[in-house]
Motif scaffolding. Structure first.
Motif, PDB file in Angstrom:
ATOM      1  N   TYR A  12       0.827  -1.217   0.000  1.00  0.00           N
ATOM      2  CA  TYR A  12       0.000   0.000   0.000  1.00  0.00           C
ATOM      3  C   TYR A  12       0.860   1.266   0.000  1.00  0.00           C
ATOM      4  N   LYS A  13       2.160   1.126  -0.149  1.00  0.00           N
ATOM      5  CA  LYS A  13       3.030   2.302  -0.213  1.00  0.00           C
ATOM      6  C   LYS A  13       2.720   3.089  -1.477  1.00  0.00           C
ATOM      7  N   ARG A  14       2.649   4.425  -1.358  1.00  0.00           N
ATOM      8  CA  ARG A  14       2.308   5.272  -2.495  1.00  0.00           C
ATOM      9  C   ARG A  14       3.305   5.070  -3.624  1.00  0.00           C
ATOM     10  N   ASN A  15       2.775   4.929  -4.835  1.00  0.00           N
ATOM     11  CA  ASN A  15       3.579   4.800  -6.053  1.00  0.00           C
ATOM     12  C   ASN A  15       4.491   3.573  -6.051  1.00  0.00           C
ATOM     13  N   ALA A  16       4.180   2.578  -5.217  1.00  0.00           N
ATOM     14  CA  ALA A  16       4.998   1.371  -5.174  1.00  0.00           C
ATOM     15  C   ALA A  16       4.702   0.487  -6.384  1.00  0.00           C
ATOM     16  N   GLU A  17       5.747  -0.119  -6.941  1.00  0.00           N
ATOM     17  CA  GLU A  17       5.579  -1.060  -8.051  1.00  0.00           C
ATOM     18  C   GLU A  17       5.514  -2.471  -7.481  1.00  0.00           C
ATOM     19  N   ASN A  18       4.445  -3.176  -7.796  1.00  0.00           N
ATOM     20  CA  ASN A  18       4.262  -4.531  -7.285  1.00  0.00           C
ATOM     21  C   ASN A  18       4.829  -5.534  -8.283  1.00  0.00           C
ATOM     22  N   ALA A  19       6.046  -5.987  -8.015  1.00  0.00           N
ATOM     23  CA  ALA A  19       6.738  -6.906  -8.917  1.00  0.00           C
ATOM     24  C   ALA A  19       6.066  -8.274  -8.906  1.00  0.00           C
ATOM     25  N   PRO A  20       6.139  -9.015 -10.022  1.00  0.00           N
ATOM     26  CA  PRO A  20       5.512 -10.338 -10.094  1.00  0.00           C
ATOM     27  C   PRO A  20       6.063 -11.317  -9.059  1.00  0.00           C
ATOM     28  N   ASP A  21       7.346 -11.127  -8.679  1.00  0.00           N
ATOM     29  CA  ASP A  21       7.966 -12.034  -7.710  1.00  0.00           C
ATOM     30  C   ASP A  21       7.992 -11.435  -6.306  1.00  0.00           C
ATOM     31  N   ALA A  22       7.071 -10.531  -5.994  1.00  0.00           N
ATOM     32  CA  ALA A  22       7.070  -9.832  -4.709  1.00  0.00           C
ATOM     33  C   ALA A  22       6.994 -10.790  -3.528  1.00  0.00           C
ATOM     34  N   ILE A  23       6.161 -11.810  -3.629  1.00  0.00           N
ATOM     35  CA  ILE A  23       5.995 -12.744  -2.517  1.00  0.00           C
ATOM     36  C   ILE A  23       7.267 -13.575  -2.317  1.00  0.00           C
ATOM     37  N   ARG A  24       7.876 -13.998  -3.434  1.00  0.00           N
ATOM     38  CA  ARG A  24       9.121 -14.781  -3.318  1.00  0.00           C
ATOM     39  C   ARG A  24      10.212 -13.955  -2.645  1.00  0.00           C
ATOM     40  N   VAL A  25      10.326 -12.691  -3.035  1.00  0.00           N
ATOM     41  CA  VAL A  25      11.341 -11.811  -2.444  1.00  0.00           C
ATOM     42  C   VAL A  25      11.094 -11.632  -0.949  1.00  0.00           C
ATOM     43  N   GLN A  26       9.843 -11.424  -0.570  1.00  0.00           N
ATOM     44  CA  GLN A  26       9.511 -11.265   0.854  1.00  0.00           C
ATOM     45  C   GLN A  26       9.864 -12.522   1.638  1.00  0.00           C
ATOM     46  N   ASN A  27       9.496 -13.688   1.088  1.00  0.00           N
ATOM     47  CA  ASN A  27       9.785 -14.952   1.784  1.00  0.00           C
ATOM     48  C   ASN A  27      11.278 -15.175   1.961  1.00  0.00           C
ATOM     49  N   GLU A  28      12.060 -14.841   0.942  1.00  0.00           N
ATOM     50  CA  GLU A  28      13.512 -15.013   1.040  1.00  0.00           C
ATOM     51  C   GLU A  28      14.097 -14.112   2.118  1.00  0.00           C
ATOM     52  N   ARG A  29      13.654 -12.864   2.154  1.00  0.00           N
ATOM     53  CA  ARG A  29      14.159 -11.930   3.169  1.00  0.00           C
ATOM     54  C   ARG A  29      13.742 -12.373   4.582  1.00  0.00           C
ATOM     55  N   ILE A  30      12.519 -12.874   4.706  1.00  0.00           N
ATOM     56  CA  ILE A  30      12.040 -13.349   6.007  1.00  0.00           C
ATOM     57  C   ILE A  30      12.839 -14.568   6.463  1.00  0.00           C
ATOM     58  N   GLN A  31      13.068 -15.520   5.530  1.00  0.00           N
ATOM     59  CA  GLN A  31      13.819 -16.729   5.874  1.00  0.00           C
ATOM     60  C   GLN A  31      15.238 -16.394   6.310  1.00  0.00           C
ATOM     61  N   GLU A  32      15.870 -15.476   5.601  1.00  0.00           N
ATOM     62  CA  GLU A  32      17.232 -15.077   5.958  1.00  0.00           C
ATOM     63  C   GLU A  32      17.259 -14.440   7.346  1.00  0.00           C
ATOM     64  N   TYR A  33      16.284 -13.608   7.623  1.00  0.00           N
ATOM     65  CA  TYR A  33      16.189 -12.945   8.925  1.00  0.00           C
ATOM     66  C   TYR A  33      15.992 -13.975  10.040  1.00  0.00           C
ATOM     67  N   MET A  34      15.106 -14.956   9.816  1.00  0.00           N
ATOM     68  CA  MET A  34      14.812 -15.958  10.836  1.00  0.00           C
ATOM     69  C   MET A  34      15.998 -16.890  11.066  1.00  0.00           C
ATOM     70  N   ARG A  35      16.731 -17.239   9.995  1.00  0.00           N
ATOM     71  CA  ARG A  35      17.930 -18.089  10.155  1.00  0.00           C
ATOM     72  C   ARG A  35      18.976 -17.378  11.021  1.00  0.00           C
ATOM     73  N   ALA A  36      19.114 -16.079  10.808  1.00  0.00           N
ATOM     74  CA  ALA A  36      20.088 -15.319  11.591  1.00  0.00           C
ATOM     75  C   ALA A  36      19.723 -15.313  13.061  1.00  0.00           C
ATOM     76  N   LYS A  37      18.429 -15.407  13.358  1.00  0.00           N
ATOM     77  CA  LYS A  37      17.957 -15.418  14.740  1.00  0.00           C
ATOM     78  C   LYS A  37      17.878 -16.846  15.301  1.00  0.00           C
ATOM     79  N   ASP A  38      18.092 -17.830  14.398  1.00  0.00           N
ATOM     80  CA  ASP A  38      17.958 -19.244  14.754  1.00  0.00           C
ATOM     81  C   ASP A  38      16.537 -19.565  15.208  1.00  0.00           C
ATOM     82  N   TRP A  39      15.565 -18.969  14.507  1.00  0.00           N
ATOM     83  CA  TRP A  39      14.158 -19.225  14.764  1.00  0.00           C
ATOM     84  C   TRP A  39      13.543 -19.941  13.556  1.00  0.00           C
ATOM     85  N   LYS A  40      12.428 -20.615  13.769  1.00  0.00           N
ATOM     86  CA  LYS A  40      11.742 -21.332  12.699  1.00  0.00           C
ATOM     87  C   LYS A  40      10.305 -20.832  12.549  1.00  0.00           C
TER      88      LYS A  40
END
Length: 509
Positions: A12-40
């Motif tokens: 919902y960010k103003r003028n944001a471009e919603n890329a076709p792979d937006a969900i994949r990118v979000q999941n990858e960033r979330i997984q990387e963040y959780m691995r660094a915290k050693d959480w599942k």
């Protein structure tokens, strides 16, 4: 700890471009963040539809959170949590976090689990401020790019063109502006100019504006032209054809149609400068330092300041500005101003010392004990309301299944749904009130306590002025014209602190 994640296709960010792979990118960033915290992550919620209204997974996630099916939720950005910022505020700030369901935002590298309550509250405030500021900035920039004058109202005497790119003269109001300048230049005061306009039956600016936009016009007789409005109109340089429009962080010069000649405007400005200078020189600040802030405690009547006939240059407070100063049987009907101001200064130094003492106590285990005790009752109330909400949701699901199975009529189902909506809203309102009270309790026992913030670093001047009493003093009450009782600003925040912290002997400056 049971963690879940939430992603969505549309930001919902103003003028944001919603890329076709937006969900994949979000999941990858979330997984990387959780691995660094050693959480599942135990479960993923995802709204995959390429629509800003997609909320099916979000609503399910909220329902599961209310049912305490997870302990923490992680998402990539605030702009990918629901379809607007309001959902982040309502779900995370007002529902999950108060119920001890933690959150983590990858983009901000922020997790509530390892933060204090104060740090989380400060984060919420910052995100809200950033969101408002960013939207306002983008809107202003778009306004500038379009060459428009923004969303404010044009000065009295002008109207915007339909595309808001030009200022046009509103001839009816412009005639009044010229009359105001002329009358003042002829020697009339602000008040006399205002009375003249009333006598001529000229409508005020607010009445004129209401009539232009088709609203009801307030024609009540007690609402007349105000001298302060006359003063403001006389100070606007835009009437000479030159003005400055503030857009974003820039001052943009603009040329507009002339209503008042430069010669007349300059003449008026000279008289204004002389008038205001004389007013400042003749202002007796001491008289007004406690206006509407000092009263007789027995009668509740405000006291007035007047010169003392017994001592040149000395002033006193008494009930009437015209009565005689008396001293009968050792009792007086006045109190010297210097006594009152001296007591106020002593009081302010004491408040400063108390605030410093409270700051020290906020870093002790004693603070944790007091805060916990205050929160216990509040927490029990919250648990009761939360349990009631859960029962309502369970009953609603059972009712829905019965309706689908044909064991409940349409009429009975709709009636029950209406009752559910009413009761659940009452519960939610009650829950929000309890959570708000809990937040206030935590704020009381923090550096954000408004009384502490006000008095901990005050710089008390040698000579008090009205700006100081307005900022620091709520009321001064005089008892029998002998005793002085002072109530500070934000006293309600002070009163909620432990009495043992306040009623201590302190060394004052």
């Amino acid at each position: 700890m049971r963690w879940v994640s939430y992603t969505r296709m549309v930001s919902y960010k103003r003028n944001a471009e919603n890329a076709p792979d937006a969900i994949r990118v979000q999941n990858e960033r979330i997984q990387e963040y959780m691995r660094a915290k050693d959480w599942k992550i135990e479960k993923k919620y995802c709204d995959r539809k390429n629509s800003p209204d997609a909320m099916e997974a979000f609503n399910q996630m909220v329902q599961d959170g209310v049912n305490r099916e997870f302990d923490g939720i992680v998402f990539d950005t605030v702009f990918h949590f629901g379809r607007s910022f309001g959902f982040f505020k309502e779900v995370i700030q007002q529902t999950f976090y108060p119920a001890n369901i933690h959150f983590a935002i990858v983009e901000d590298d922020f997790c509530s689990l390892d933060k204090s309550r104060e740090e989380v509250e400060a984060f919420f405030e910052k995100k809200h401020g950033d969101f408002i500021g960013e939207n306002a900035k983008e809107f202003l920039q778009q306004t500038i790019d379009d060459g428009k004058h923004g969303t404010g109202q044009a000065r009295y005497g002008y109207i915007y063109s339909e595309d808001r790119k030009e200022l046009l003269i509103d001839e009816e109001a412009a005639e009044t502006v010229r009359l105001i300048f002329q009358l003042y230049a002829e020697g009339l005061s602000f008040s006399k100019v205002a009375r003249k306009l009333d006598e001529l039956g000229i409508e005020r600016p607010d009445q004129h504006k209401a009539r232009l936009v088709g609203r009801d016009v307030d024609t009540s007789e007690e609402k007349k032209w105000c001298p302060s409005v006359i003063k403001h109109i006389l100070g606007w340089s835009v009437y000479t054809g030159e003005g400055v429009c503030r857009m974003g962080n820039r001052d943009i010069k603009m040329t507009v149609p002339v209503i008042v000649s430069r010669e007349l405007y300059d003449e008026v400005q000279k008289r204004l400068a002389n008038t205001l200078s004389k007013r400042r020189e003749g202002c007796r600040k001491e008289i007004f330092i406690l206006t509407k802030k000092i009263r007789d405690k027995n009668t509740g009547k405000y006291l007035v300041c007047r010169s003392s006939p017994n001592a040149v240059g000395r002033r006193v407070y008494m009930v009437s500005a015209y009565g005689n100063l008396t001293l009968k049987e050792g009792k007086r009907n006045y109190i010297p101003q210097d006594e009152v101001l001296a007591e106020i200064k002593r009081f302010l130094y004491h408040e400063k010392a108390q605030a410093a003492h409270v700051l020290k106590m906020l870093g002790t285990e004693e603070k944790e004990t007091y805060e916990k005790a205050r929160l216990e009752d509040n927490s029990l109330q919250a648990q009761e309301v939360f349990a009631r909400l859960q029962n309502l949701c369970t009953e609603r699901m059972d009712r829905h299944m019965a309706y689908d199975a044909g064991r409940m009529s349409e009429e009975a189902y709709q009636a029950a749904e209406q009752e559910y909506l009413i009761v659940s809203q009452e519960c939610e309102d009650q829950f929000q009130s309890i959570m708000q009270k809990a937040g206030e309790i935590r704020k009381i026992f923090s550096r954000s306590n408004r009384w502490v913030k006000l008095f901990r670093d005050i710089n008390i001047p040698e000579k008090l002025e009205s700006q100081h009493t307005s900022k620091w003093i709520e009321m001064v009450e005089i008892v029998d014209f002998e005793k002085i009782e002072i109530t500070p600003k934000m006293n309600e925040w002070k009163e909620m602190l432990p009495k043992e912290w306040i009623n201590v002997e302190l060394e004052e400056e």
